[in-house]
Design a protein around this motif. Structure first.
Motif, PDB file in Angstrom:
ATOM      1  N   TRP A 188       4.851 -15.641 -11.752  1.00  0.00           N
ATOM      2  CA  TRP A 188       4.606 -14.437 -10.958  1.00  0.00           C
ATOM      3  C   TRP A 188       4.443 -14.729  -9.469  1.00  0.00           C
ATOM      4  O   TRP A 188       4.394 -13.809  -8.654  1.00  0.00           O
ATOM      5  CB  TRP A 188       3.381 -13.702 -11.476  1.00  0.00           C
ATOM      6  CG  TRP A 188       3.626 -12.963 -12.760  1.00  0.00           C
ATOM      7  CD1 TRP A 188       4.815 -12.777 -13.396  1.00  0.00           C
ATOM      8  CD2 TRP A 188       2.649 -12.285 -13.561  1.00  0.00           C
ATOM      9  NE1 TRP A 188       4.648 -12.031 -14.532  1.00  0.00           N
ATOM     10  CE2 TRP A 188       3.328 -11.717 -14.665  1.00  0.00           C
ATOM     11  CE3 TRP A 188       1.271 -12.106 -13.461  1.00  0.00           C
ATOM     12  CZ2 TRP A 188       2.676 -10.977 -15.659  1.00  0.00           C
ATOM     13  CZ3 TRP A 188       0.614 -11.381 -14.445  1.00  0.00           C
ATOM     14  CH2 TRP A 188       1.308 -10.823 -15.526  1.00  0.00           C
ATOM     15  N   LEU A 189       4.354 -16.002  -9.112  1.00  0.00           N
ATOM     16  CA  LEU A 189       4.219 -16.390  -7.712  1.00  0.00           C
ATOM     17  C   LEU A 189       5.526 -16.962  -7.159  1.00  0.00           C
ATOM     18  O   LEU A 189       5.528 -17.677  -6.166  1.00  0.00           O
ATOM     19  CB  LEU A 189       3.083 -17.402  -7.562  1.00  0.00           C
ATOM     20  CG  LEU A 189       1.680 -16.782  -7.710  1.00  0.00           C
ATOM     21  CD1 LEU A 189       0.648 -17.848  -8.059  1.00  0.00           C
ATOM     22  CD2 LEU A 189       1.267 -16.052  -6.438  1.00  0.00           C
ATOM     23  N   ALA A 197       9.655  -6.092  -8.362  1.00  0.00           N
ATOM     24  CA  ALA A 197       8.746  -5.586  -7.326  1.00  0.00           C
ATOM     25  C   ALA A 197       7.908  -6.688  -6.694  1.00  0.00           C
ATOM     26  O   ALA A 197       7.029  -6.399  -5.876  1.00  0.00           O
ATOM     27  CB  ALA A 197       7.837  -4.496  -7.898  1.00  0.00           C
ATOM     28  N   GLY A 198       8.174  -7.942  -7.078  1.00  0.00           N
ATOM     29  CA  GLY A 198       7.522  -9.058  -6.401  1.00  0.00           C
ATOM     30  C   GLY A 198       6.366  -9.690  -7.124  1.00  0.00           C
ATOM     31  O   GLY A 198       5.898 -10.755  -6.715  1.00  0.00           O
ATOM     32  N   VAL A 203       1.304  -8.821  -4.575  1.00  0.00           N
ATOM     33  CA  VAL A 203      -0.157  -8.701  -4.606  1.00  0.00           C
ATOM     34  C   VAL A 203      -0.774  -9.534  -3.489  1.00  0.00           C
ATOM     35  O   VAL A 203      -1.683  -9.090  -2.778  1.00  0.00           O
ATOM     36  CB  VAL A 203      -0.712  -9.138  -5.974  1.00  0.00           C
ATOM     37  CG1 VAL A 203      -2.243  -9.224  -5.942  1.00  0.00           C
ATOM     38  CG2 VAL A 203      -0.263  -8.182  -7.075  1.00  0.00           C
ATOM     39  N   ASN A 204      -0.256 -10.747  -3.318  1.00  0.00           N
ATOM     40  CA  ASN A 204      -0.791 -11.618  -2.271  1.00  0.00           C
ATOM     41  C   ASN A 204      -0.587 -11.024  -0.882  1.00  0.00           C
ATOM     42  O   ASN A 204      -1.465 -11.110  -0.013  1.00  0.00           O
ATOM     43  CB  ASN A 204      -0.133 -12.992  -2.354  1.00  0.00           C
ATOM     44  CG  ASN A 204      -0.711 -13.974  -1.364  1.00  0.00           C
ATOM     45  OD1 ASN A 204      -1.866 -14.362  -1.456  1.00  0.00           O
ATOM     46  ND2 ASN A 204       0.099 -14.386  -0.400  1.00  0.00           N
ATOM     47  N   LYS A 205       0.570 -10.393  -0.655  1.00  0.00           N
ATOM     48  CA  LYS A 205       0.801  -9.733   0.638  1.00  0.00           C
ATOM     49  C   LYS A 205      -0.154  -8.558   0.831  1.00  0.00           C
ATOM     50  O   LYS A 205      -0.641  -8.311   1.936  1.00  0.00           O
ATOM     51  CB  LYS A 205       2.245  -9.249   0.723  1.00  0.00           C
ATOM     52  CG  LYS A 205       3.267 -10.366   0.852  1.00  0.00           C
ATOM     53  CD  LYS A 205       4.687  -9.819   0.840  1.00  0.00           C
ATOM     54  CE  LYS A 205       5.717 -10.929   0.900  1.00  0.00           C
ATOM     55  NZ  LYS A 205       7.110 -10.415   0.798  1.00  0.00           N
ATOM     56  N   ASN A 206      -0.421  -7.840  -0.256  1.00  0.00           N
ATOM     57  CA  ASN A 206      -1.259  -6.647  -0.157  1.00  0.00           C
ATOM     58  C   ASN A 206      -2.738  -6.966   0.023  1.00  0.00           C
ATOM     59  O   ASN A 206      -3.411  -6.359   0.865  1.00  0.00           O
ATOM     60  CB  ASN A 206      -1.095  -5.782  -1.410  1.00  0.00           C
ATOM     61  CG  ASN A 206       0.273  -5.141  -1.522  1.00  0.00           C
ATOM     62  OD1 ASN A 206       1.032  -5.102  -0.554  1.00  0.00           O
ATOM     63  ND2 ASN A 206       0.597  -4.641  -2.696  1.00  0.00           N
ATOM     64  N   VAL A 207      -3.246  -7.891  -0.802  1.00  0.00           N
ATOM     65  CA  VAL A 207      -4.700  -8.099  -0.841  1.00  0.00           C
ATOM     66  C   VAL A 207      -5.081  -9.580  -0.858  1.00  0.00           C
ATOM     67  O   VAL A 207      -6.236  -9.912  -1.146  1.00  0.00           O
ATOM     68  CB  VAL A 207      -5.335  -7.383  -2.060  1.00  0.00           C
ATOM     69  CG1 VAL A 207      -5.228  -5.878  -1.917  1.00  0.00           C
ATOM     70  CG2 VAL A 207      -4.692  -7.848  -3.380  1.00  0.00           C
ATOM     71  N   GLY A 208      -4.140 -10.460  -0.543  1.00  0.00           N
ATOM     72  CA  GLY A 208      -4.435 -11.886  -0.558  1.00  0.00           C
ATOM     73  C   GLY A 208      -5.685 -12.290   0.199  1.00  0.00           C
ATOM     74  O   GLY A 208      -6.464 -13.122  -0.291  1.00  0.00           O
ATOM     75  N   ASN A 249       6.715 -20.200  -0.874  1.00  0.00           N
ATOM     76  CA  ASN A 249       6.967 -18.772  -1.050  1.00  0.00           C
ATOM     77  C   ASN A 249       6.025 -17.890  -0.236  1.00  0.00           C
ATOM     78  O   ASN A 249       6.142 -16.663  -0.269  1.00  0.00           O
ATOM     79  CB  ASN A 249       6.833 -18.400  -2.532  1.00  0.00           C
ATOM     80  CG  ASN A 249       7.879 -19.062  -3.409  1.00  0.00           C
ATOM     81  OD1 ASN A 249       8.945 -19.429  -2.940  1.00  0.00           O
ATOM     82  ND2 ASN A 249       7.553 -19.234  -4.688  1.00  0.00           N
ATOM     83  N   GLY A 250       5.086 -18.517   0.475  1.00  0.00           N
ATOM     84  CA  GLY A 250       4.230 -17.761   1.379  1.00  0.00           C
ATOM     85  C   GLY A 250       2.781 -17.606   0.948  1.00  0.00           C
ATOM     86  O   GLY A 250       2.031 -16.859   1.566  1.00  0.00           O
ATOM     87  N   VAL A 251       2.369 -18.341  -0.114  1.00  0.00           N
ATOM     88  CA  VAL A 251       0.983 -18.267  -0.568  1.00  0.00           C
ATOM     89  C   VAL A 251       0.235 -19.485  -0.036  1.00  0.00           C
ATOM     90  O   VAL A 251       0.728 -20.616  -0.114  1.00  0.00           O
ATOM     91  CB  VAL A 251       0.902 -18.222  -2.105  1.00  0.00           C
ATOM     92  CG1 VAL A 251      -0.550 -17.985  -2.548  1.00  0.00           C
ATOM     93  CG2 VAL A 251       1.808 -17.121  -2.658  1.00  0.00           C
ATOM     94  N   GLU A 252      -0.942 -19.259   0.508  1.00  0.00           N
ATOM     95  CA  GLU A 252      -1.715 -20.324   1.130  1.00  0.00           C
ATOM     96  C   GLU A 252      -1.938 -21.480   0.164  1.00  0.00           C
ATOM     97  O   GLU A 252      -2.481 -21.303  -0.932  1.00  0.00           O
ATOM     98  CB  GLU A 252      -3.053 -19.763   1.611  1.00  0.00           C
ATOM     99  CG  GLU A 252      -3.909 -20.750   2.378  1.00  0.00           C
ATOM    100  CD  GLU A 252      -5.202 -20.135   2.861  1.00  0.00           C
ATOM    101  OE1 GLU A 252      -6.152 -20.896   3.148  1.00  0.00           O
ATOM    102  OE2 GLU A 252      -5.280 -18.896   2.940  1.00  0.00           O
TER     103      GLU A 252
END
Length: 315
Positions: A188-189, A197-198, A203-208, A249-252
């Motif tokens: 999912w990441l 829908a990503g 989710v990470n973009k919205n509320v990470g 992919n853009g997650v810390e």
């Protein structure tokens, strides 16, 4: 906690009979938890003893224990058992763990719950679950959302549900005072047409920023069986879902806690023995990662397991 996104998406129950949590035995304590970094997380779903949690010494090396699970129908298994402890026993256990540097949180949902598909309201569900945290003087909550049916629809409903749920939790459980983590499936990441829908990238973009870290389930997908597949290059059908690929992919990177089963019996696949896992951890640490390790579950994984799994990097 054992779903596979590459299977037929049928969720088999591994929980005991669902029950509504009891509202008595309320503790007056209010938690003030600082999110640990690195995080070493152990889930507890299986019965341990009448004391619910083992002596804190049995979990030496961990700094978070997640009572499993708090479902849409109420607390079950270890979460229910802890909620039903007498107030003095609950306070004594919480004090013991606090003095040992171990935060006690509850894990929400699990593989048998389908919050979005079932039509649960994210706001009221979050408020109910946040109140469970307060009532039981816990240090926070882990969101083990595994509604594969909703996520695979790709219409954005799952991502919106999780985002609203997370935002609402933080209104009652402020950052810096309560731990809030999520436990997504590793695929999912990563970008994938199966999750149009990503999934958790959305989710990470919205509320990470509201999430302290991700307890990533690197198992049950037929992947992540060795250090290279876990850290560097995940194979098909979920390419892009290894640890450093997720960061790309853009997650810390240092929110990405590596999650593994505590034994081969705790997952369909993906188990790595703790000594070998420790070598993977050392490789990741050498490349700049330091988020920590999650294990499902006690007693299959214990203090000896996490000591070995930490490799030489976190001793």
């Amino acid at each position: 906690m054992i779903s596979s996104v590459s299977a037929a998406l049928a969720l088999a129950s591994v929980s005991s009979v669902l029950a509504v949590p009891v509202a008595n035995n309320v503790s007056p304590l209010v938690s003030r938890a600082t999110a640990p970094s690195p995080a070493f997380v152990i889930y507890t779903d299986k019965f341990v003893s009448s004391d619910v949690l083992p002596p804190a010494t049995s979990l030496a090396g961990y700094n978070v224990v997640a009572l499993s699970f708090l479902t849409l129908n109420g607390a079950v298994d270890q979460a229910l058992a802890y909620a039903n402890l007498a107030a003095d026993a609950k306070t004594a256990k919480k004090t013991e763990y606090s003095q040992a540097g171990i935060n006690v949180i509850v894990s929400a949902f699990g593989e048998t719950d389908q919050p979005t598909t079932s039509g649960a309201d994210p706001t009221s569900t979050a408020n109910t679950m946040a109140q469970f945290v307060l009532t039981n003087a816990l240090d926070g909550i882990d969101v083990d959302y595994e509604d594969l049916t909703a996520m695979n629809k790709g219409d954005g409903a799952a991502e919106a549900w999780v985002s609203t749920f997370t935002t609402t939790l933080r209104q009652t459980l402020p950052q810096g005072q309560f731990i809030l983590t999520h436990a997504p499936l590793a695929p999912w990441l990563s970008p994938n047409a199966q999750f149009a829908a990503g999934a958790y990238l959305t989710v990470n973009k919205n509320v990470g920023p509201l999430i302290d870290w991700y307890n990533i389930q690197f198992y049950n997908q037929g992947l992540y069986h060795d250090c290279d597949g876990l850290l560097n290059t995940a194979g098909a059908p979920f390419t892009g879902s290894a640890l450093f690929e997720i960061a790309a992919n853009g997650v810390e990177l240092n929110k990405l806690v590596i999650g593994k089963p505590g034994s081969a019996a705790d997952a369909n696949d993906g188990f790595i023995d703790p000594a070998t896992l420790g070598t993977c951890i050392d490789q990741a640490k050498a490349k700049g990662w330091s988020a920590g390790v999650m294990v499902f579950e006690f007693p299959d994984a214990d203090a000896a397991f996490i000591k070995a799994a930490k490799g030489s990097s976190f001793q």
